[in-house]
Design an enzyme around this catalytic site. Structure first.
Site, PDB file in Angstrom:
ATOM      1  CG  ASP A  95      -2.322   0.387   0.915  1.00  0.00           C
ATOM      2  OD1 ASP A  95      -2.514   1.479   0.361  1.00  0.00           O
ATOM      3  OD2 ASP A  95      -3.222  -0.405   1.220  1.00  0.00           O
ATOM      4  CG  ASP A 202      -4.621   5.629   0.856  1.00  0.00           C
ATOM      5  OD1 ASP A 202      -5.681   4.979   0.885  1.00  0.00           O
ATOM      6  OD2 ASP A 202      -4.385   6.585   1.620  1.00  0.00           O
ATOM      7  CD  GLU A 259      -8.904   4.750  -1.585  1.00  0.00           C
ATOM      8  OE1 GLU A 259      -9.824   4.381  -0.834  1.00  0.00           O
ATOM      9  OE2 GLU A 259      -7.863   5.301  -1.169  1.00  0.00           O
ATOM     10  CG  HIS A 337      -8.811  -1.609   3.520  1.00  0.00           C
ATOM     11  ND1 HIS A 337      -8.645  -1.619   2.141  1.00  0.00           N
ATOM     12  CD2 HIS A 337      -8.452  -0.359   3.923  1.00  0.00           C
ATOM     13  CE1 HIS A 337      -8.202  -0.445   1.755  1.00  0.00           C
ATOM     14  NE2 HIS A 337      -8.082   0.341   2.804  1.00  0.00           N
ATOM     15  CG  ASP A 338     -11.321   1.802   3.284  1.00  0.00           C
ATOM     16  OD1 ASP A 338     -10.966   1.682   4.468  1.00  0.00           O
ATOM     17  OD2 ASP A 338     -10.666   2.431   2.433  1.00  0.00           O
TER      18      ASP A 338
END
Length: 579
Positions: A95, A202, A259, A337-338
């Protein structure tokens, strides 16, 4: 381009596997499960942040890009993991969190040390503005993504710093070339030299802000701070920055997936992923996973307030870039994960048979879509959200969940507090990020085999882990896990129609069935999905033509290729025909 027909398995390190009994997952724990990961048929793993961090936002507040959060392990552990992945033919992604750092990062500590610090301009500082009464106010009315003002006051230097997320996550100033050079050296090249195969980037569209920092339009007069994402997403220099970063990544042949929230226009998405533009290899579009969320505040909504045509339209939006007319590429995913678990959002948890059928239906949906496929840990065994009975204050750990619940509690009048908190709890139980972060369910022992029985896990294991776990499903040829392995194998065998096929709706307004075609090289597939918990009739003869075969079905009561009723679909039944 290996990634175009690949499946990437996403790992949340804190919740995957604890190797030393401290209740927190770690790098050696991931290493110990590589054989399991490989058995799924995936091509790569992606690790959520493992860098050193005070963990205000689960590692998305990085205090040192070149060190590992001690409970997770060491840099040497990561080097061993990289080598072990490569020995198995797996690639490994990390990440990349570079919109902001932790406020404990050495760069920020120096930046806030004085107005004349050489690194003052490495972050975004602004003086206060005064209101009509002469009181100090933030530089503008932007609301942080986690609630409250997006600006934090620094008493020592008498200025505010920008934080789009938590106050402990100050935004880096990408306008400064020295800042960008330091980011590239510490966050990218340090790990690329160790053999990392790429990055999930990210918040890839937030690095460039409108430097005048204007007030956001007032969309909710009842709140002091306003929704401001259009002013800090897709800013004026974002493509320059990503192109500059891509030039470094290209030297290492590294893959990127960005993202990309708040970018609904396909033309704007294409600007990031067009091969000609040389920025990102692909992006996560949020069309599907934002279905049912609140328009102003994510959790200001009610569960399941969506229709099947809504879902179809959002799936179509994610597929548009890969219709054969552009040089862009994207992804297929339902969980990360979100997000809350996909079965809890779009499937059925009420009975074991419907849970299993809907888990397999959602598996068929996502594995038949075009783009690089991303599978989140636990999705392959059908993990679901925590029960509504769990207490928000004691069981939910995420900063976003806690902030929202506290906001509702503080902003509700005494007469409406009970109903407002109940609505907030219902929304959080449906959508909160916490659900994806429950420990991986390996077996039916205490704590789901995530850690040793006498440990205290950082998050409680789901109550259903004795029934839903890897060990149990590995022994069952008809389990959700076995079905995922089968679908990943089928997807890999037909890349022209699945990973690269052109998507086309069949009756997008049908509120009972979701049917679509994928066209490949001289062949096509027809995907038929019953999203209802009741039997549905359907006529397929005109859609299938003369020559076809049933490639896969989630109905275990019938044999593939024979005994099929052409007119009846069982609850949550899904079929894929090869035409």
């Amino acid at each position: 381009m290996w990634w175009k027909n690949a499946t990437v398995y996403q790992i949340y390190p804190a919740s995957f596997k604890d190797s030393n009994g401290d209740g927190i997952g770690d790098i050696p724990g991931i290493h110990s499960q590589l054989d399991y990961i490989q058995s799924l048929g995936v091509d790569a793993i992606w690790l959520c942040p493992i860098y050193d961090s005070p963990q205000h936002d689960m590692g998305y507040d990085v205090s040192n890009y070149e060190a590992i959060y001690p409970p997770y392990g060491t840099v040497e552990d990561v080097e061993k993991l990289i080598a072990a992945c490569h020995a198995r033919g797996l690639r490994i992604l990390m990440d990349l969190v570079v919109n902001h750092t932790s406020d404990e990062h050495a760069w920020f500590q120096e930046s806030r040390s004085s107005l004349s610090s050489p690194k003052r301009d490495w972050y975004i500082w602004r003086p206060p503005r005064l209101d009509a009464a002469g009181q100090r106010r933030p530089p503008n009315n932007w609301r942080s993504c986690f609630g409250g003002s997006a600006w934090a006051w620094d008493e020592a230097t008498g200025e505010y710093y920008l934080h789009l997320f938590a106050a402990q996550q100050p935004d880096l100033n990408w306008e400064n070339p020295a800042t960008r050079a330091a980011i590239y050296a510490a966050a990218l090249e340090f790990w690329l030299r160790k053999g990392i195969d790429g990055f999930r980037v990210d918040t890839a569209n937030t690095y460039s802000k409108h430097t005048s920092f204007p007030d956001a339009p007032v969309s909710n007069p009842a709140h002091e701070y306003q929704y401001a994402s259009p002013l800090f997403c897709n800013g004026p220099r974002i493509h320059d920055y990503l192109r500059e970063m891509a030039a470094i990544l290209k030297k290492y042949n590294a893959m990127t997936v960005g993202e990309l929230p708040l970018t609904p226009n396909p033309a704007d998405v294409l600007a990031y992923v067009s091969a000609q533009e040389s920025q990102l290899d692909m992006v996560f579009q949020f069309d599907i996973v934002e279905l049912g969320t609140g328009p102003d505040m994510r959790y200001h909504t009610t569960p399941r307030n969506w229709t099947l045509p809504d879902l179809k339209a959002r799936v179509q939006a994610t597929q548009a870039l890969m219709d054969g007319t552009t040089d862009g590429w994207s992804t297929a995913f339902l969980e990360n994960h979100d997000q809350g678990r996909s079965i809890s959002r779009w499937g059925c948890e009420t009975t074991p048979s419907l849970w299993s059928a809907s888990a397999k239906l959602l598996c068929i949906l996502v594995t038949t879509l075009s783009g690089t496929l991303f599978l989140y840990q636990g999705q392959e065994i059908g993990m679901v959200n925590a029960p509504l009975s769990w207490d928000i204050d004691t069981e939910y750990k995420d900063v976003e969940s806690k902030n929202y619940y506290a906001f509702v509690r503080a902003s509700s009048s005494s007469s409406s507090s009970s109903s407002a908190l109940a609505a907030a709890k219902s929304a959080l139980q449906h959508l909160a990020r916490d659900h994806a972060r429950l420990p991986m369910q390996w077996d039916g022992t205490p704590h789901a085999g995530f850690t040793v029985p006498d440990a205290t896990p950082w998050m409680r294991a789901h109550d259903n882990h004795p029934d839903i776990n890897v060990k149990r499903q590995t022994l069952d040829a008809h389990s959700v896990l076995s079905f995922w392995k089968k679908m990943l194998s089928i997807r890999k065998a037909y890349p022209d129609v699945f990973a690269r096929g052109v998507f086309a709706h069949v009756d997008p307004e049908d509120e009972r069935l979701f049917m679509f075609e994928k066209r490949g090289e001289g062949r096509r597939v027809l995907v038929v999905l019953n999203f209802r918990d009741e039997v549905q009739e359907v006529r397929l003869e005109g859609l299938l033509g003369g020559r076809y075969e049933l490639l896969v079905s989630n109905n275990v009561e019938i044999g593939e290729g024979e005994g099929m009723s052409m007119h009846v679909l069982q609850p949550y039944e899904a079929r894929v025909y090869l035409v």
